[in-house]
Write a protein that holds these residues in place. Structure first.
Motif, PDB file in Angstrom:
ATOM      1  N   GLN A 166       0.815  -1.214   0.000  1.00  0.00           N
ATOM      2  CA  GLN A 166       0.000   0.000   0.000  1.00  0.00           C
ATOM      3  C   GLN A 166       0.850   1.266   0.000  1.00  0.00           C
ATOM      4  O   GLN A 166       0.352   2.347  -0.337  1.00  0.00           O
ATOM      5  CB  GLN A 166      -0.942   0.001   1.205  1.00  0.00           C
ATOM      6  CG  GLN A 166      -2.038  -1.053   1.102  1.00  0.00           C
ATOM      7  CD  GLN A 166      -3.183  -0.807   2.061  1.00  0.00           C
ATOM      8  OE1 GLN A 166      -3.754   0.272   2.090  1.00  0.00           O
ATOM      9  NE2 GLN A 166      -3.503  -1.823   2.865  1.00  0.00           N
ATOM     10  N   SER A 167       2.134   1.141   0.367  1.00  0.00           N
ATOM     11  CA  SER A 167       3.003   2.314   0.252  1.00  0.00           C
ATOM     12  C   SER A 167       3.270   2.644  -1.215  1.00  0.00           C
ATOM     13  O   SER A 167       3.576   3.782  -1.565  1.00  0.00           O
ATOM     14  CB  SER A 167       4.332   2.058   0.981  1.00  0.00           C
ATOM     15  OG  SER A 167       5.139   1.132   0.274  1.00  0.00           O
ATOM     16  N   VAL A 168       3.173   1.631  -2.098  1.00  0.00           N
ATOM     17  CA  VAL A 168       3.342   1.844  -3.532  1.00  0.00           C
ATOM     18  C   VAL A 168       1.997   2.119  -4.191  1.00  0.00           C
ATOM     19  O   VAL A 168       1.869   3.011  -5.030  1.00  0.00           O
ATOM     20  CB  VAL A 168       4.017   0.619  -4.178  1.00  0.00           C
ATOM     21  CG1 VAL A 168       4.212   0.840  -5.673  1.00  0.00           C
ATOM     22  CG2 VAL A 168       5.355   0.323  -3.504  1.00  0.00           C
ATOM     23  N   TRP A 169       0.977   1.334  -3.822  1.00  0.00           N
ATOM     24  CA  TRP A 169      -0.376   1.501  -4.365  1.00  0.00           C
ATOM     25  C   TRP A 169      -1.340   1.758  -3.206  1.00  0.00           C
ATOM     26  O   TRP A 169      -1.935   0.813  -2.658  1.00  0.00           O
ATOM     27  CB  TRP A 169      -0.799   0.256  -5.138  1.00  0.00           C
ATOM     28  CG  TRP A 169       0.012   0.011  -6.372  1.00  0.00           C
ATOM     29  CD1 TRP A 169      -0.098   0.641  -7.571  1.00  0.00           C
ATOM     30  CD2 TRP A 169       1.069  -0.950  -6.526  1.00  0.00           C
ATOM     31  NE1 TRP A 169       0.813   0.146  -8.464  1.00  0.00           N
ATOM     32  CE2 TRP A 169       1.541  -0.827  -7.863  1.00  0.00           C
ATOM     33  CE3 TRP A 169       1.647  -1.895  -5.681  1.00  0.00           C
ATOM     34  CZ2 TRP A 169       2.579  -1.606  -8.340  1.00  0.00           C
ATOM     35  CZ3 TRP A 169       2.688  -2.669  -6.165  1.00  0.00           C
ATOM     36  CH2 TRP A 169       3.141  -2.531  -7.478  1.00  0.00           C
ATOM     37  N   PRO A 170      -1.472   3.007  -2.790  1.00  0.00           N
ATOM     38  CA  PRO A 170      -2.323   3.335  -1.639  1.00  0.00           C
ATOM     39  C   PRO A 170      -3.752   2.836  -1.834  1.00  0.00           C
ATOM     40  O   PRO A 170      -4.353   3.003  -2.897  1.00  0.00           O
ATOM     41  CB  PRO A 170      -2.276   4.872  -1.591  1.00  0.00           C
ATOM     42  CG  PRO A 170      -1.015   5.235  -2.287  1.00  0.00           C
ATOM     43  CD  PRO A 170      -0.828   4.205  -3.358  1.00  0.00           C
ATOM     44  N   GLY A 171      -4.279   2.190  -0.788  1.00  0.00           N
ATOM     45  CA  GLY A 171      -5.661   1.733  -0.818  1.00  0.00           C
ATOM     46  C   GLY A 171      -5.867   0.390  -1.469  1.00  0.00           C
ATOM     47  O   GLY A 171      -6.985  -0.145  -1.450  1.00  0.00           O
TER      48      GLY A 171
END
Length: 212
Positions: A166-171
């Motif tokens: 999620q740090s790369v693709w939030p949510g």
């Protein structure tokens, strides 16, 4: 060079051939377009000159070769900066990674312009600068690496976890319930590597997935 255009191949087969080398360095806000000698040529609608009024002139290009090996291709571009301010801008860490293109072409002796788009012999990015000081002499050598160099970057800190995902693709919560994933590597023993073994932190639940 099997990728030459028909026009350039025909020019190279002529009795009189005027070759040139060209380098483009995409610095932020001011792309450098240099020739390996005096004069000016229009390449792809852009003006290439023997001297850039802001940054200086091209001195050397070393390391060009047409071969396949086990190492990422690299070359060295030598520049003679126009001023101390130009040198300071060229060694700024912010320019590391800027794209570099190296080309060779043939000049039409009648028109004074390239017979076709030049042959692109190298595409890479600025890596490490080295300043060479001498008596009444100042040169800058830049190591230029190909994009293949990125395959050697260390990816420390990357984890197969929901937090990193999620740090790369939030949510994006696709890894919320995927925990303790392990791949068993054979080391000094006979292990069936046709399957990937996984385990869950939920008591009593264990699954094995076939490798496809």
């Amino acid at each position: 060079m099997t990728q030459l255009s028909p026009a350039m191949a025909a020019a190279l087969a002529g009795e009189r051939v005027l070759l040139f080398g060209a380098v483009r360095i995409d610095l932020p806000g001011h792309p450098i377009r240099l020739l390996d000698g005096a004069g000016a040529l229009t390449i792809g609608g852009e003006l290439y000159q023997g001297r850039d009024d802001v940054y200086g002139v091209l001195d050397t290009i070393e390391g060009l070769e047409e071969a396949i090996g086990n190492d990422a291709p690299t070359l060295t571009i030598g520049l003679i900066p126009a001023s101390d301010l130009a040198l300071d801008a060229l060694v700024d860490p912010a320019v590391q990674g800027c794209e570099v293109q190296v080309m060779i072409g043939v000049v039409n002796l009648a028109s004074g312009q390239p017979v076709a788009l030049p042959y692109q012999v190298f595409v890479g990015e600025l890596d490490v600068p080295t300043i060479a000081w001498g008596e009444n002499d100042l040169r800058l050598e830049y190591r230029v690496v190909s994009v293949a160099e990125r395959f050697f970057q260390i990816e420390e800190g990357r984890r197969l976890s929901s937090a990193f995902h999620q740090s790369v693709w939030p949510g994006e919560k696709g890894l919320d319930h995927c925990t303790d994933v392990e791949v068993i590597l054979a080391w000094g023993q006979s292990v069936d590597n046709s399957v990937v073994y996984t385990r869950s932190n939920v008591p009593g639940i264990a699954e094995t997935f076939n490798r496809t």
